[in-house]
Design an enzyme around this catalytic site. Sequence first.
Site, mmCIF file in Angstrom:
data_model
loop_
_atom_site.group_PDB
_atom_site.id
_atom_site.type_symbol
_atom_site.label_atom_id
_atom_site.label_comp_id
_atom_site.label_asym_id
_atom_site.label_seq_id
_atom_site.Cartn_x
_atom_site.Cartn_y
_atom_site.Cartn_z
ATOM 1 N N GLY A 124 1.467 -5.388 2.032
ATOM 2 C CA GLY A 124 2.727 -6.082 1.381
ATOM 3 C C GLY A 124 2.815 -6.107 -0.162
ATOM 4 O O GLY A 124 3.361 -6.831 -0.833
ATOM 5 N N GLY A 133 5.405 -2.119 7.022
ATOM 6 C CA GLY A 133 5.984 -3.365 6.869
ATOM 7 C C GLY A 133 7.277 -3.617 6.082
ATOM 8 O O GLY A 133 8.372 -3.309 6.667
ATOM 9 N N SER A 164 1.369 -1.144 2.360
ATOM 10 C CA SER A 164 2.196 -0.746 1.407
ATOM 11 C C SER A 164 2.532 0.620 1.534
ATOM 12 O O SER A 164 2.584 1.439 0.481
ATOM 13 C CB SER A 164 1.517 -1.062 -0.053
ATOM 14 O OG SER A 164 1.406 -2.224 -0.153
ATOM 15 N N GLU A 222 -5.597 -1.264 8.658
ATOM 16 C CA GLU A 222 -4.676 -1.795 7.495
ATOM 17 C C GLU A 222 -5.555 -2.788 6.789
ATOM 18 O O GLU A 222 -5.794 -3.734 7.140
ATOM 19 C CB GLU A 222 -3.682 -2.783 8.202
ATOM 20 C CG GLU A 222 -2.509 -2.104 9.292
ATOM 21 C CD GLU A 222 -1.493 -2.750 9.340
ATOM 22 O OE1 GLU A 222 -0.417 -2.004 8.764
ATOM 23 O OE2 GLU A 222 -1.335 -3.950 9.773
ATOM 24 N N GLU A 265 -2.270 -10.769 9.943
ATOM 25 C CA GLU A 265 -1.561 -11.926 9.948
ATOM 26 C C GLU A 265 -1.684 -12.692 11.069
ATOM 27 O O GLU A 265 -1.863 -13.926 11.041
ATOM 28 C CB GLU A 265 -0.093 -11.628 9.494
ATOM 29 C CG GLU A 265 -0.015 -11.246 8.226
ATOM 30 C CD GLU A 265 1.275 -10.248 8.018
ATOM 31 O OE1 GLU A 265 2.015 -10.231 8.963
ATOM 32 O OE2 GLU A 265 1.450 -9.475 6.992
ATOM 33 N N HIS A 274 -2.772 -7.955 14.544
ATOM 34 C CA HIS A 274 -2.457 -7.896 13.270
ATOM 35 C C HIS A 274 -3.187 -8.888 12.296
ATOM 36 O O HIS A 274 -3.550 -9.851 12.700
ATOM 37 C CB HIS A 274 -0.903 -7.933 12.940
ATOM 38 C CG HIS A 274 -0.441 -7.684 11.634
ATOM 39 N ND1 HIS A 274 -0.647 -8.292 10.617
ATOM 40 C CD2 HIS A 274 0.178 -6.335 11.408
ATOM 41 C CE1 HIS A 274 -0.060 -7.602 9.519
ATOM 42 N NE2 HIS A 274 0.335 -6.558 9.945
ATOM 43 N N ASN A 313 7.135 -2.598 11.530
ATOM 44 C CA ASN A 313 6.713 -3.958 11.790
ATOM 45 C C ASN A 313 7.385 -4.847 11.142
ATOM 46 O O ASN A 313 7.303 -4.864 9.857
ATOM 47 C CB ASN A 313 5.090 -4.109 11.471
ATOM 48 C CG ASN A 313 4.789 -5.643 11.561
ATOM 49 O OD1 ASN A 313 5.552 -6.395 12.283
ATOM 50 N ND2 ASN A 313 3.402 -5.855 11.319
ATOM 51 N N TRP A 314 8.876 -5.493 11.820
ATOM 52 C CA TRP A 314 9.628 -6.143 11.122
ATOM 53 C C TRP A 314 8.949 -7.530 10.757
ATOM 54 O O TRP A 314 9.700 -8.298 10.086
ATOM 55 C CB TRP A 314 10.816 -6.348 11.795
ATOM 56 C CG TRP A 314 11.584 -4.970 11.933
ATOM 57 C CD1 TRP A 314 11.344 -3.758 11.288
ATOM 58 C CD2 TRP A 314 12.785 -5.039 12.466
ATOM 59 N NE1 TRP A 314 12.287 -2.965 11.636
ATOM 60 C CE2 TRP A 314 13.450 -3.586 12.366
ATOM 61 C CE3 TRP A 314 13.921 -5.813 13.084
ATOM 62 C CZ2 TRP A 314 14.702 -3.306 12.838
ATOM 63 C CZ3 TRP A 314 15.115 -5.394 13.594
ATOM 64 C CH2 TRP A 314 15.416 -3.931 13.375
ATOM 65 N N LYS A 315 7.937 -7.781 11.412
ATOM 66 C CA LYS A 315 7.424 -9.294 11.204
ATOM 67 C C LYS A 315 8.507 -10.429 11.238
ATOM 68 O O LYS A 315 9.153 -10.160 12.372
ATOM 69 C CB LYS A 315 6.759 -9.342 9.651
ATOM 70 C CG LYS A 315 5.689 -8.211 9.295
ATOM 71 C CD LYS A 315 5.012 -8.579 8.138
ATOM 72 C CE LYS A 315 3.947 -7.260 7.751
ATOM 73 N NZ LYS A 315 3.019 -7.479 6.788
HETATM 74 P P1 PGA Z 1 3.444 -3.647 4.404
HETATM 75 O O1 PGA Z 1 2.834 -4.273 5.863
HETATM 76 O O2 PGA Z 1 3.920 -2.149 4.731
HETATM 77 O O3 PGA Z 1 4.418 -4.607 3.812
HETATM 78 O O4 PGA Z 1 2.225 -3.502 3.399
HETATM 79 C C1 PGA Z 1 1.984 -3.534 6.788
HETATM 80 C C2 PGA Z 1 1.752 -4.198 7.985
HETATM 81 O O5 PGA Z 1 1.468 -5.380 7.549
HETATM 82 O O6 PGA Z 1 1.768 -4.060 8.958
#
Ligand code: PGA
Length: 251
Positions: free
Chosen positions: A170, A232, A212, A164, A96, A94, A8-10
């Site tokens: 993150g 992420g 993470s 998640e 976010e 997600h 997930n490159w966001k």
């Molecule tokens: P992260 O993000 O690996 O940076 O914790 C995962 C995600 O939000 O999909």
Amino acid sequence: MKYILAANWKSHPSSKDEAKRLLVGLSKNSDKFRKLHTIIAPPNTFLELVGSKIKSMGILASQDISLLSKGTYTGETTVEMLKGQGVMASIIGHSERRKLGETNSLISKKANQALKEGIAPIVCVGEDVHDTEGNYFEVLNAQIRGSLEGLKKTDAKKLVVAYEPLWAIGKSAKDAMQPNDLAQMIVYIRKVLTEMFGRASADQVAIIYGGSVEPGNAKELLGSGAQGFLVGHASLSAKSFVEIAKAMLNK
Ligand code: PGA
């Protein structure tokens, strides 16, 4: 069984050159990615670029899908457009996006829309806090039922549920969920899915973990029964994403 490794490159990287460099690093290791179900979800601006390189590694995903089809909808990217770029899966709900106002009800509509359009939904669920009273089970139960409402037993084999927990996203490997706790959550999610779809169909749903995941904890986290990861920040470095793939293959 092949594990799922989804990136997930966001909203990264910030330039096309950086995205190209990342892809070059990944392409050099396409043999490893092919041994997994590798999925890359770049921002929409890089779908075409990633789509042109991904065939040797895996499949292309979007980070969201729209419920609207072509028309006067400023700012929307339609499913038709995504499919035109080669998108075959989509991250849906997600945390976010939930923070931006997406509800379980909207997320379930998107999951149904994705399935109708032949796109595999990767539906995200996860509690805000892992409290000592265990209230998170209820939170998760409501999220799973709400976000998957309307799905049929026959959808199960195309469905991925990404667990998640928000408190683990993150950060760094030491802040990720511990494998024993994750094992318990996966059993619980499978139980809720079984209540919804019956045992045989629930067993076809892939349950993956995100929060993470890094090279340092990927192997032990897989011991929890997770069928893969949604990664992420560690997916933005070819080196660490390749290391995660290697750890999964050495499991
Ligand atoms: P992260 O993000 O690996 O940076 O914790 C995962 C995600 O939000 O999909």
